[in-house]
Design a protein around this motif. Sequence first.
Motif, mmCIF file in Angstrom:
data_model
loop_
_atom_site.group_PDB
_atom_site.id
_atom_site.type_symbol
_atom_site.label_atom_id
_atom_site.label_comp_id
_atom_site.label_asym_id
_atom_site.label_seq_id
_atom_site.Cartn_x
_atom_site.Cartn_y
_atom_site.Cartn_z
ATOM 1 N N LEU A 74 -1.057 5.142 -5.975
ATOM 2 C CA LEU A 74 -1.842 4.326 -6.919
ATOM 3 C C LEU A 74 -1.679 2.759 -6.743
ATOM 4 O O LEU A 74 -2.647 2.059 -7.008
ATOM 5 N N ILE A 75 -0.565 2.529 -6.847
ATOM 6 C CA ILE A 75 -0.084 1.030 -6.579
ATOM 7 C C ILE A 75 -0.723 0.516 -5.426
ATOM 8 O O ILE A 75 -1.385 -0.775 -5.263
ATOM 9 N N ASP A 76 -0.646 1.057 -4.095
ATOM 10 C CA ASP A 76 -1.157 0.698 -2.968
ATOM 11 C C ASP A 76 -2.613 0.641 -2.857
ATOM 12 O O ASP A 76 -3.296 -0.483 -2.566
ATOM 13 N N LEU A 77 -3.185 1.677 -3.554
ATOM 14 C CA LEU A 77 -4.687 1.572 -3.621
ATOM 15 C C LEU A 77 -5.120 0.635 -4.701
ATOM 16 O O LEU A 77 -6.029 -0.331 -4.188
ATOM 17 N N LYS A 78 -4.363 0.405 -5.903
ATOM 18 C CA LYS A 78 -4.841 -0.823 -6.624
ATOM 19 C C LYS A 78 -4.534 -2.371 -5.838
ATOM 20 O O LYS A 78 -5.546 -3.323 -6.293
ATOM 21 N N ILE A 79 -3.769 -2.399 -5.050
ATOM 22 C CA ILE A 79 -3.350 -3.894 -4.512
ATOM 23 C C ILE A 79 -4.690 -3.936 -3.395
ATOM 24 O O ILE A 79 -5.268 -5.285 -3.509
ATOM 25 N N TYR A 80 -4.991 -2.960 -2.677
ATOM 26 C CA TYR A 80 -6.036 -2.992 -1.654
ATOM 27 C C TYR A 80 -7.365 -3.283 -2.538
ATOM 28 O O TYR A 80 -8.132 -4.149 -2.205
ATOM 29 N N GLU A 81 -7.684 -2.727 -3.748
ATOM 30 C CA GLU A 81 -8.939 -2.902 -4.385
ATOM 31 C C GLU A 81 -8.955 -4.444 -5.007
ATOM 32 O O GLU A 81 -10.136 -5.050 -4.909
ATOM 33 N N PRO A 93 7.108 9.819 -8.012
ATOM 34 C CA PRO A 93 7.148 8.676 -7.251
ATOM 35 C C PRO A 93 6.000 8.477 -6.157
ATOM 36 O O PRO A 93 5.432 7.484 -5.884
ATOM 37 N N LYS A 94 5.608 9.579 -5.741
ATOM 38 C CA LYS A 94 4.835 9.432 -4.399
ATOM 39 C C LYS A 94 3.258 9.141 -5.253
ATOM 40 O O LYS A 94 2.607 8.323 -4.549
ATOM 41 N N VAL A 113 6.411 -4.993 -4.057
ATOM 42 C CA VAL A 113 5.797 -3.913 -4.670
ATOM 43 C C VAL A 113 6.991 -3.023 -5.452
ATOM 44 O O VAL A 113 6.717 -2.291 -6.082
ATOM 45 N N GLY A 114 8.077 -3.380 -4.847
ATOM 46 C CA GLY A 114 9.320 -2.745 -5.539
ATOM 47 C C GLY A 114 9.349 -2.798 -7.259
ATOM 48 O O GLY A 114 9.559 -2.189 -8.068
ATOM 49 N N ASP A 115 9.178 -4.305 -7.302
ATOM 50 C CA ASP A 115 9.246 -4.517 -8.860
ATOM 51 C C ASP A 115 7.927 -3.847 -9.615
ATOM 52 O O ASP A 115 8.118 -3.335 -10.511
ATOM 53 N N LEU A 116 6.622 -3.864 -8.963
ATOM 54 C CA LEU A 116 5.611 -3.194 -9.644
ATOM 55 C C LEU A 116 5.801 -1.619 -9.791
ATOM 56 O O LEU A 116 5.800 -0.933 -10.619
ATOM 57 N N PHE A 117 6.557 -1.257 -8.901
ATOM 58 C CA PHE A 117 7.090 0.208 -8.907
ATOM 59 C C PHE A 117 8.013 0.671 -10.108
ATOM 60 O O PHE A 117 7.912 1.351 -10.936
ATOM 61 N N ALA A 118 8.847 -0.424 -9.866
ATOM 62 C CA ALA A 118 10.093 -0.354 -11.029
ATOM 63 C C ALA A 118 9.368 -0.395 -12.645
ATOM 64 O O ALA A 118 9.887 0.289 -13.384
ATOM 65 N N HIS A 119 8.368 -1.254 -12.529
ATOM 66 C CA HIS A 119 7.523 -1.573 -13.895
ATOM 67 C C HIS A 119 7.026 -0.221 -14.355
ATOM 68 O O HIS A 119 7.203 0.020 -15.396
#
Length: 778
Positions: free
Chosen positions: A166-173, A160-161, A144-150
């Motif tokens: 949004l990344i966590d939500l998208k992964i779950y979806e 950042p929050k 997830v850190g790589d996704l965040f960095a991207h």
Amino acid sequence: MVEALDLFLKIGLDERTAKNTIANNKVTSNLIAVIKEANVTNGCERSMGNLLYTVATKFPANALMHRPKLLEYIVSSKIKTPAQVEAAFAFFTITGSEDLDISKFEEACGVGVEVSIEDIEHTVDEMFEEKKSAILEQRYRTNVGDLFAHVRKKQPWADPKVVKQLIDLKIYELLGEKTAADNEKPVKKKKEKVVKEEEDKTIIEEEINPYLIFPTPEENYKVHTEVYFSDRPVLRACNSKETLEKHLKRTGGKVLTRFPPEPNGYLHIGHAKAMFVDFGLAKERDGYCYLRYDDTNPEAEKKEYIDHIEEIVSWMGWKPFKITYTSDYFQELYDLAVELIRRGCAYVDHQTGDEIKEYREKKMNSPWRDRPISESLKLFNDMKNGLIEEGKATLRMKQDMQSDNFNMYDLIAYRIKFTPHPHAGDKWCVYPSYDYAHCIVDSLEDITHSLCTLEFETRRASYYWLLDALSLYQPYVWEYSRLNITNTVMSKRKLNRLVTENYVDGWDDPRLMTLAGLRRRGVTSTAINAFVRGIGITRSDGSMIRLERLEYHVREELNKTASRAMVVLHPLKVVITNLEPSSVIDLDAKKWPDAPNDDASSYYKVPFSNVVYIEQTDFRMKDSKDYYGLAPGKTVLLRYAFPIKCTEVVLSDDKKTVVEIHAEYDPFKKTKPKGVLHWVAQPSPGVDPLKVEVRLFDKLFLSENPGELDNWLDDLNPESKVIIPCAYAVPPLQFAEVDDKFQFERLGYFVADKDSTPEKLIFNRTVTLRDNYGKASK
């Protein structure tokens, strides 16, 4: 400490973090200073407090003068995210002590930029679409850190929050609930763990303020050195209350240090550490640092070296409070020598150099040690007036010939030299020694901290003996470990031999660890200072620092600051058979990896024609799975251009040597090959690309510690300098100026050399792209 804990809790630190901080005196001192500078001693919001904590632990030491400006922006909420603070650190690291350009600073830190949730959602959606297959394959093991960095690369000033949510939500979806397989712990690779620990170590070493170990000027009344004698009581060196009060009144309580090189050669990277200690401490404590030329030997000093030192100190980012010379104090030093004789602490000696050496080895007093004071006074005056021949007399300090410390064996204070002085002229024919002059000039200049390397530790007794004998103010003396780097030599004697006997091409040869050589190689002063800061200021002597550690810091900076270009060192001709010979296509190539699409200044034009050149090593007659270059029947991508497929290979008469390759390009980019090659094309039909000379520099010596070898010159690396006289470069490089720095894609970092001419540019390799720091430090 209770007050500090209360202060830290007021700015929002949790109790555990606050207590851990107090356990570290250095961080505590830094954080208190930051809170006071920010004027938030009555407290602030937790988010702001966390930013202040980051400033206290990570602010670049070479730009401390700009820390109040950053704090002003944090307190006013113009800078409010960790990303903005990190961007500020990067900006200040490059700016150093130079004047601050507010508009550039605000632009670099995203001041005033607002990123909407819709913008963030759009960026996150684009990223997931791009990485969807990899995420589906790795599922919840996706980094997830790589996704965040991207996302942060595309939207550096996004909250950042919100990005994380949004990344966590998208992964779950995309993946749904975690399965049993997702919850299994992956097997960690040992090698990766070691490298990560080394990277973490690199970060930690730069967080600590190295100057917190030094006392304040007001504390210089304590006994910190004891000098033992064979025939008298112990000397407990310290300043009397009256002496210290007079000193503090003269200096206003300011920290005063000095960088005192002898102008008898070019400065090397060890001097960079000395500058970092001397100038850095003064700057960190809002004090001053003298640049003092220790010019007591008229036969060794040269104007060339004096000019070089002043220029290199400025290049390293330091500004002296005053530039002085030991020779400025020749009269005061002479008068104090007369006083030393009057006090029975010095005598004129007639022993030869060999006799002095013999008597010291046997711990025997000189036959002239106890001559009458009046006789020594007369003889010393005769020495000054040129009435005694050179080598027939010296003035020696009456110390302790029975001491366990050989640096107390009646050291020489003055010797006769009928040599004009480069700075003082021909007024003097007696000159003070280092051991006599150094400590006295420290005292005369009211130096608060006299800092030097550990080889001078045994001289500390003599230093304090002399100041005590003359009833002078005594600076605080502290020694630190000398900087030793692998695969090089740094003694002036060895460096001088390398230069004068033409093993290298002058003092600024890029293979040397002289600062002039490093600068010519393309190493920046900020990278050197970051390297020195990372090592720290310790007393652990004898350690050898790997060259790869310096190269790590060089890469870190050049990766951010060096624009990209393409150069082919060993060209192999490729003819594009399905492109008209008269056709030339202008393509956009990136100067920077993250060049925005709408910024034309971040791109440069490269011509693509039917004749291009690739590296000879990027072609093989026989393909293999782990090979990503070109081979018969294989397709590769030309960087910023098109895929090409090898259709024919033209061999020389020996049926082995490849003369040229024929290939077809894919104008619609339908194929997606794994291999990506750099290349250079003919700018127009029948016209060769820009020809440049490239010099590939490597380690000067084969052994890690050549200085310890008896035949150290036999260890010189015969491949330390390889010249490629006719490399091909993209057209924009023709406008490169001396000291311009580039990353030649897939090759390394390079700098335009001073030997360049309008007819032929020359580039020196600074460092390769490969980073061995983690591997080397295992």
